[in-house]
Design a protein around this motif. Structure first.
Motif, mmCIF file in Angstrom:
data_model
loop_
_atom_site.group_PDB
_atom_site.id
_atom_site.type_symbol
_atom_site.label_atom_id
_atom_site.label_comp_id
_atom_site.label_asym_id
_atom_site.label_seq_id
_atom_site.Cartn_x
_atom_site.Cartn_y
_atom_site.Cartn_z
ATOM 1 N N ASP A 135 0.826 -1.211 0.098
ATOM 2 C CA ASP A 135 -0.060 0.034 0.244
ATOM 3 C C ASP A 135 0.955 1.220 -0.008
ATOM 4 O OD1 ASP A 135 -1.908 2.169 0.248
ATOM 5 O OD2 ASP A 135 -3.038 0.698 1.892
ATOM 6 N N LEU A 136 0.686 2.025 -1.144
ATOM 7 C CA LEU A 136 1.574 3.050 -1.214
ATOM 8 C C LEU A 136 0.587 4.552 -0.861
ATOM 9 C CD1 LEU A 136 3.480 2.473 -4.449
ATOM 10 C CD2 LEU A 136 4.264 2.283 -2.122
ATOM 11 N N GLY A 137 -0.082 4.212 -0.264
ATOM 12 C CA GLY A 137 -1.354 5.491 0.040
ATOM 13 C C GLY A 137 -2.118 5.665 -0.952
ATOM 14 N N GLU A 138 -1.786 6.768 -1.895
ATOM 15 C CA GLU A 138 -3.021 6.927 -3.056
ATOM 16 C C GLU A 138 -2.955 5.650 -3.956
ATOM 17 O OE1 GLU A 138 -4.691 9.897 -4.116
ATOM 18 O OE2 GLU A 138 -4.524 9.732 -1.804
ATOM 19 N N GLN A 139 -1.779 5.033 -4.127
ATOM 20 C CA GLN A 139 -1.759 3.882 -4.888
ATOM 21 C C GLN A 139 -1.341 2.632 -4.407
ATOM 22 O OE1 GLN A 139 0.956 5.967 -7.864
ATOM 23 N NE2 GLN A 139 -0.527 6.062 -9.407
ATOM 24 N N GLY A 140 -1.210 1.526 -5.134
ATOM 25 C CA GLY A 140 -0.562 0.149 -4.623
ATOM 26 C C GLY A 140 0.476 -0.209 -5.503
ATOM 27 N N GLU A 141 1.381 -0.743 -4.977
ATOM 28 C CA GLU A 141 2.749 -1.246 -5.846
ATOM 29 C C GLU A 141 2.398 -2.949 -5.965
ATOM 30 O OE1 GLU A 141 6.741 0.243 -5.274
ATOM 31 O OE2 GLU A 141 6.710 -1.620 -4.114
ATOM 32 N N VAL A 142 2.390 -3.438 -6.989
ATOM 33 C CA VAL A 142 2.148 -4.921 -7.404
ATOM 34 C C VAL A 142 3.548 -5.488 -7.648
ATOM 35 C CG1 VAL A 142 0.946 -6.710 -8.340
ATOM 36 C CG2 VAL A 142 0.056 -4.220 -7.895
ATOM 37 N N CYS A 143 3.933 -6.379 -7.115
ATOM 38 C CA CYS A 143 5.313 -7.140 -7.277
ATOM 39 C C CYS A 143 4.865 -8.378 -7.894
ATOM 40 C CB CYS A 143 6.141 -7.415 -5.912
ATOM 41 S SG CYS A 143 6.350 -6.112 -4.957
ATOM 42 N N VAL A 144 5.349 -8.568 -9.161
ATOM 43 C CA VAL A 144 4.837 -9.675 -10.163
ATOM 44 C C VAL A 144 6.367 -10.259 -10.753
ATOM 45 C CG1 VAL A 144 2.912 -8.549 -10.708
ATOM 46 C CG2 VAL A 144 4.733 -8.246 -12.216
ATOM 47 N N THR A 145 5.953 -11.509 -10.958
ATOM 48 C CA THR A 145 7.119 -12.245 -11.838
ATOM 49 C C THR A 145 6.695 -12.397 -13.125
ATOM 50 O OG1 THR A 145 7.498 -13.713 -9.743
ATOM 51 C CG2 THR A 145 8.542 -14.420 -11.816
ATOM 52 N N ASN A 146 7.315 -11.627 -14.186
ATOM 53 C CA ASN A 146 6.638 -12.079 -15.364
ATOM 54 C C ASN A 146 6.931 -13.533 -16.012
ATOM 55 O OD1 ASN A 146 9.428 -12.045 -16.722
ATOM 56 N ND2 ASN A 146 9.199 -10.098 -16.945
ATOM 57 N N ASP A 147 6.436 -13.698 -17.312
ATOM 58 C CA ASP A 147 6.533 -14.771 -18.010
ATOM 59 C C ASP A 147 7.887 -15.212 -18.362
ATOM 60 O OD1 ASP A 147 6.829 -12.926 -19.931
ATOM 61 O OD2 ASP A 147 5.247 -14.181 -21.297
ATOM 62 N N GLU A 148 8.823 -14.353 -18.182
ATOM 63 C CA GLU A 148 10.178 -14.660 -18.463
ATOM 64 C C GLU A 148 11.051 -14.932 -16.906
ATOM 65 O OE1 GLU A 148 11.558 -11.731 -20.780
ATOM 66 O OE2 GLU A 148 10.274 -12.336 -22.455
ATOM 67 N N GLY A 149 10.054 -15.052 -16.092
ATOM 68 C CA GLY A 149 10.613 -15.375 -14.568
ATOM 69 C C GLY A 149 11.172 -14.035 -13.903
ATOM 70 N N GLN A 150 11.259 -13.035 -14.433
ATOM 71 C CA GLN A 150 11.653 -11.888 -14.095
ATOM 72 C C GLN A 150 11.025 -10.827 -13.078
ATOM 73 O OE1 GLN A 150 12.413 -10.339 -17.861
ATOM 74 N NE2 GLN A 150 14.678 -10.909 -17.890
ATOM 75 N N SER A 151 11.560 -10.525 -12.020
ATOM 76 C CA SER A 151 10.653 -9.658 -11.246
ATOM 77 C C SER A 151 10.285 -8.345 -11.704
ATOM 78 C CB SER A 151 11.243 -9.494 -9.841
ATOM 79 O OG SER A 151 11.464 -10.854 -9.320
ATOM 80 N N GLU A 152 9.125 -7.979 -11.573
ATOM 81 C CA GLU A 152 8.692 -6.382 -11.802
ATOM 82 C C GLU A 152 7.920 -5.733 -10.832
ATOM 83 O OE1 GLU A 152 6.800 -5.814 -15.684
ATOM 84 O OE2 GLU A 152 7.846 -7.542 -16.595
ATOM 85 N N THR A 153 7.959 -4.635 -10.731
ATOM 86 C CA THR A 153 7.081 -3.556 -9.933
ATOM 87 C C THR A 153 6.060 -3.038 -10.699
ATOM 88 O OG1 THR A 153 8.654 -3.884 -8.317
ATOM 89 C CG2 THR A 153 7.189 -2.112 -7.892
ATOM 90 N N LEU A 154 4.673 -3.073 -10.500
ATOM 91 C CA LEU A 154 3.979 -2.250 -11.128
ATOM 92 C C LEU A 154 3.120 -1.196 -10.326
ATOM 93 C CD1 LEU A 154 2.146 -5.137 -13.295
ATOM 94 C CD2 LEU A 154 3.896 -3.562 -14.119
ATOM 95 N N VAL A 155 2.884 -0.041 -10.488
ATOM 96 C CA VAL A 155 2.305 0.910 -9.635
ATOM 97 C C VAL A 155 0.763 1.178 -10.220
ATOM 98 C CG1 VAL A 155 2.119 3.360 -8.647
ATOM 99 C CG2 VAL A 155 4.228 1.941 -8.807
ATOM 100 N N ALA A 156 -0.283 0.942 -9.401
ATOM 101 C CA ALA A 156 -1.556 0.919 -9.920
ATOM 102 C C ALA A 156 -2.635 1.693 -9.125
ATOM 103 C CB ALA A 156 -2.270 -0.712 -10.012
ATOM 104 N N ASP A 157 -3.524 2.348 -9.720
ATOM 105 C CA ASP A 157 -4.623 3.011 -8.796
ATOM 106 C C ASP A 157 -5.736 1.898 -8.141
ATOM 107 O OD1 ASP A 157 -3.386 5.569 -9.684
ATOM 108 O OD2 ASP A 157 -4.766 5.439 -11.503
ATOM 109 N N LEU A 158 -5.919 0.859 -8.918
ATOM 110 C CA LEU A 158 -6.681 0.119 -8.638
ATOM 111 C C LEU A 158 -6.190 -1.390 -9.014
ATOM 112 C CD1 LEU A 158 -9.716 -0.747 -7.791
ATOM 113 C CD2 LEU A 158 -10.380 -0.551 -10.216
#
Ligand code: FAD
Length: 321
Positions: free
Chosen positions: A35-58
């Motif tokens: 929880d980043l307050g106004e937004q949320g940070e989603v930590c994912v592993t993509n289909d190549e096995g790499q970690s990524e961080t996405l920031v989302a309103d919803l």
């Protein structure tokens, strides 16, 4: 034994949901949400096995009964074993006797027993086959298993314990033979024949999971579909419920309903159907009711669940809200 289960007035086929939900959705595996307050940070592993961080309103948790999003926002609510499993199998219809085909009639058929229940219906041989190309009888037999029996059943020939689904080919031969023998003792001859002729039975564990709420972090995280309420399979309404949640989500995002109303309506339908699934399961597995009483109570409960879902669909469809 009964045939021709009444279909809900509003129903969505599972294959349709799968076709749509696999379109144009980039593959990624959600690992964590911050929880980043106004937004949320989603930590994912993509289909190549790499970690990524996405920031989302919803963030919409639509990740099924074993939802990671659910376990992050509601770590205290667990998916629990309901005390019975669905042993399943597929048999090419051309291998069935005329008698079995006459009884199962290529439509949904139920077999009521003293301490279990079985159902069958036909499915296309290929997942992408046309809906009318029915070549396999698909059966499911609800059977009680103690925790110890469950452990044994769900452990495959390599010693791997499967959590919720034992895939085709995973069941050890002596357990498959035991199931075929029990079928001869307990089921009608036509259903016992289907079990006998199934080469690779598989298992789905019946579980309960629910969520006391489906809105988190001030509306930044929502749960929908099975992630919000995993139903037992008896009412056959889980796909239609997931689509109802999605339809109301569209109305929410279009500003046609408030978050409170969205939460109230989706939660109402989820909890009613989760409860209906539990009640229908108790009827199917009851040892107190005789088979004809079971059939009557089951159809009453099943129709009530489908009526509720249909009425809710009509309410929000008609108003085009
Ligand atoms: C064998 C079987 C038969 C069924 N038959 C019927 C039926 O006849 N009628 C009926 O109404 N219902 C049926 N159901 C139930 C029905 O499939 C579900 O209720 C329905 O698919 C729920 O939709 P959903 O979108 O909530 O979840 P799902 O369809 O389960 O979709 C969840 C998605 O999230 C993805 N996912 C999971 N974890 C993550 C993660 N960490 N990160 C990113 N993505 C993730 C999954 O890969 C999946 O694509 C059946 C279920 C099974 C297993």
């Amino acid at each position: 034994m009964d045939s021709a289960i009444p279909r809900p007035d509003v129903g969505v086929q599972r294959r349709k949901l799968r076709e749509v939900s696999h379109l144009q959705i980039p593959l990624c595996n959600v690992q964590n949400i911050i929880d980043l307050g106004e937004q949320g940070e989603v930590c994912v592993t993509n289909d190549e096995g790499q970690s990524e961080t996405l920031v989302a309103d919803l963030i919409i948790g639509a990740d099924g009964t074993s939802s990671t999003v659910h376990s992050i926002v509601l770590p205290q609510t667990k998916r629990t074993y309901a005390g019975y499993v669905l042993v399943r199998g597929l048999v090419p219809t051309e291998e069935l006797s005329d008698d079995a085909i006459r009884v199962m009639d290529f439509s949904a058929t139920l077999c009521w027993n003293r301490n279990s229940q079985m159902l069958s219906y036909t499915v296309p041989a290929r997942k992408d086959g046309p809906p009318n190309s029915h070549n396999f009888l698909n059966w499911g037999w609800y059977v009680k298993k103690t925790e110890e029996e469950l452990n044994e059943l769900m452990t495959d020939g390599d010693g791997q314990r499967h959590h919720y689904t034992l895939p085709q080919g995973g069941m050890r031969a002596h357990l498959a033979d035991e199931i075929r023998m029990t079928a001869q003792d307990e089921l009608s001859p036509q259903f016992a024949e289907a079990v006998e002729k199934t080469k690779l039975p598989f298992v789905q564990v019946v579980t309960d999971s629910g969520a006391p709420s489906n809105v988190f972090s001030d509306g930044k995280i929502l749960l929908v579909g099975d992630a919000a309420g995993g139903q037992r399979p008896h009412a056959g309404s889980a796909v239609t419920m997931a689509c109802f949640h999605a339809h109301l989500l569209r109305l929410l995002l279009q500003g046609l309903m408030s978050l409170d109303e969205w939460s109230r309506e989706t939660q109402f339908v989820s909890s009613a159907l989760v409860k209906a699934g539990q009640e229908l399961g108790s009827i199917c597995l009851s040892t107190d009711l005789d088979p004809s009483e079971k059939a009557k109570s089951f159809l009453g409960g099943s129709l009530a669940a489908q009526k509720l879902l249909t009425e809710k669909w009509m309410q929000f469809w008609k108003e085009n809200k």
